[in-house]
Design a protein around this motif. Structure first.
Motif, short mmCIF file in Angstrom:
data_model
loop_
_atom_site.label_atom_id
_atom_site.label_comp_id
_atom_site.label_asym_id
_atom_site.label_seq_id
_atom_site.Cartn_x
_atom_site.Cartn_y
_atom_site.Cartn_z
N LYS A 18 7.87 -2.03 -6.13
CA LYS A 18 8.36 -2.64 -4.90
C LYS A 18 9.61 -1.96 -4.37
O LYS A 18 9.85 -1.98 -3.17
CB LYS A 18 8.68 -4.12 -5.15
CG LYS A 18 7.46 -4.98 -5.34
CD LYS A 18 7.90 -6.42 -5.52
CE LYS A 18 6.74 -7.33 -5.75
NZ LYS A 18 7.18 -8.72 -6.03
N ARG A 19 10.40 -1.39 -5.27
CA ARG A 19 11.67 -0.79 -4.84
C ARG A 19 12.02 0.35 -5.77
O ARG A 19 11.41 0.54 -6.80
CB ARG A 19 12.78 -1.84 -4.86
CG ARG A 19 12.97 -2.46 -6.23
CD ARG A 19 13.86 -3.69 -6.17
NE ARG A 19 13.61 -4.52 -7.34
CZ ARG A 19 14.48 -4.78 -8.28
NH1 ARG A 19 15.68 -4.33 -8.18
NH2 ARG A 19 14.18 -5.53 -9.30
N GLY A 20 13.01 1.11 -5.37
CA GLY A 20 13.52 2.15 -6.25
C GLY A 20 12.98 3.53 -5.93
O GLY A 20 12.24 3.73 -4.98
N VAL A 21 13.37 4.45 -6.77
CA VAL A 21 13.05 5.86 -6.56
C VAL A 21 11.63 6.18 -6.97
O VAL A 21 11.01 5.46 -7.73
CB VAL A 21 14.02 6.76 -7.37
CG1 VAL A 21 15.44 6.55 -6.92
CG2 VAL A 21 13.88 6.51 -8.86
N GLY A 22 11.13 7.28 -6.42
CA GLY A 22 9.88 7.84 -6.90
C GLY A 22 8.66 7.63 -6.06
O GLY A 22 7.80 8.47 -6.04
N LEU A 23 8.56 6.53 -5.35
CA LEU A 23 7.34 6.28 -4.58
C LEU A 23 7.59 6.36 -3.08
O LEU A 23 6.68 6.13 -2.30
CB LEU A 23 6.74 4.92 -4.94
CG LEU A 23 6.35 4.73 -6.41
CD1 LEU A 23 5.66 3.40 -6.62
CD2 LEU A 23 5.48 5.84 -6.93
N ASP A 24 8.80 6.68 -2.69
CA ASP A 24 9.12 6.78 -1.26
C ASP A 24 8.52 8.02 -0.65
O ASP A 24 8.35 9.02 -1.25
CB ASP A 24 10.63 6.79 -1.04
CG ASP A 24 11.25 5.48 -1.49
OD1 ASP A 24 10.60 4.45 -1.38
OD2 ASP A 24 12.40 5.52 -1.96
N LEU A 55 0.83 -1.21 0.00
CA LEU A 55 0.00 0.00 0.00
C LEU A 55 0.86 1.26 0.00
O LEU A 55 0.57 2.23 -0.70
CB LEU A 55 -0.95 0.00 1.20
CG LEU A 55 -2.05 1.05 1.19
CD1 LEU A 55 -2.99 0.86 0.01
CD2 LEU A 55 -2.84 1.00 2.49
N HIS A 56 1.96 1.24 0.75
CA HIS A 56 2.85 2.41 0.83
C HIS A 56 3.74 2.56 -0.40
O HIS A 56 4.44 3.56 -0.55
CB HIS A 56 3.72 2.32 2.09
CG HIS A 56 4.75 1.25 2.03
ND1 HIS A 56 4.44 -0.09 2.10
CD2 HIS A 56 6.09 1.32 1.87
CE1 HIS A 56 5.55 -0.80 1.99
NE2 HIS A 56 6.56 0.02 1.85
N ARG A 57 3.71 1.58 -1.31
CA ARG A 57 4.51 1.63 -2.54
C ARG A 57 3.62 1.89 -3.76
O ARG A 57 4.03 1.66 -4.90
CB ARG A 57 5.26 0.31 -2.74
CG ARG A 57 6.19 -0.08 -1.62
CD ARG A 57 7.38 0.83 -1.45
NE ARG A 57 8.13 0.93 -2.69
CZ ARG A 57 8.99 1.90 -2.97
NH1 ARG A 57 9.20 2.86 -2.11
NH2 ARG A 57 9.64 1.91 -4.11
N ALA A 58 2.40 2.35 -3.53
CA ALA A 58 1.43 2.57 -4.61
C ALA A 58 1.03 4.03 -4.68
O ALA A 58 0.92 4.71 -3.65
CB ALA A 58 0.20 1.69 -4.38
#
Length: 137
Positions: free
Chosen positions: A131-137, A94-97
């Motif tokens: 799931k990983r990487g830049v942009g959705l943090d 949910l936190h990665r969407a």
């Protein structure tokens, strides 16, 4: 306009109704590319595996897709928005969407915190999950 596009249903209907006219499809920016640009996050990078699917696949298939792919674009989420949010929460994603509605239009809406989801998702709605990487943090 060729990725899960309502436009092609209209195209076929128009040709059925008026076979005497010529209809031309003009290439443009896909909804998912527009969403990616507007949230300033790539759809995928490097060796990431990307899936683009209709959100209506159902909870079981969505769980499998989230497990198998690094990045997922869910198209047409409006009718199954609650179910999609539940699966995202169950899978810890949910936190990665990010939810994008009416991408590129004047009324565009971006929701990065889906613990506070929009009440009435629009027909033109997309969710990007990474799931990983830049942009959705």
């Amino acid at each position: 306009p060729g990725i899960y596009s309502t436009g092609y249903y209209l195209y076929e209907t128009l040709l059925d109704l008026r076979p005497d006219i010529r209809v031309v499809c003009i290439p443009g920016i896909s909804a998912m590319s527009g969403c990616s640009a507007n949230i300033a996050a790539p759809l995928c990078l490097g060796d990431d595996r990307l899936a683009v699917v209709p959100a209506t696949f159902g909870a079981v298939k969505l769980r499998q897709i989230f497990e198998e792919f690094d990045a997922v674009v869910l198209m047409k989420v409006h009718k199954v928005f609650g179910e999609v949010l539940a699966v995202l929460e169950e899978t810890g994603l949910l936190h990665r969407a990010v939810y994008v509605e009416k991408a590129g239009m004047a009324e565009q809406r971006i929701v990065r915190d889906l613990t506070k989801p929009p009440r009435n998702p629009h027909y033109f709605s997309t969710i990007i999950v990474r799931k990983r990487g830049v942009g959705l943090d």
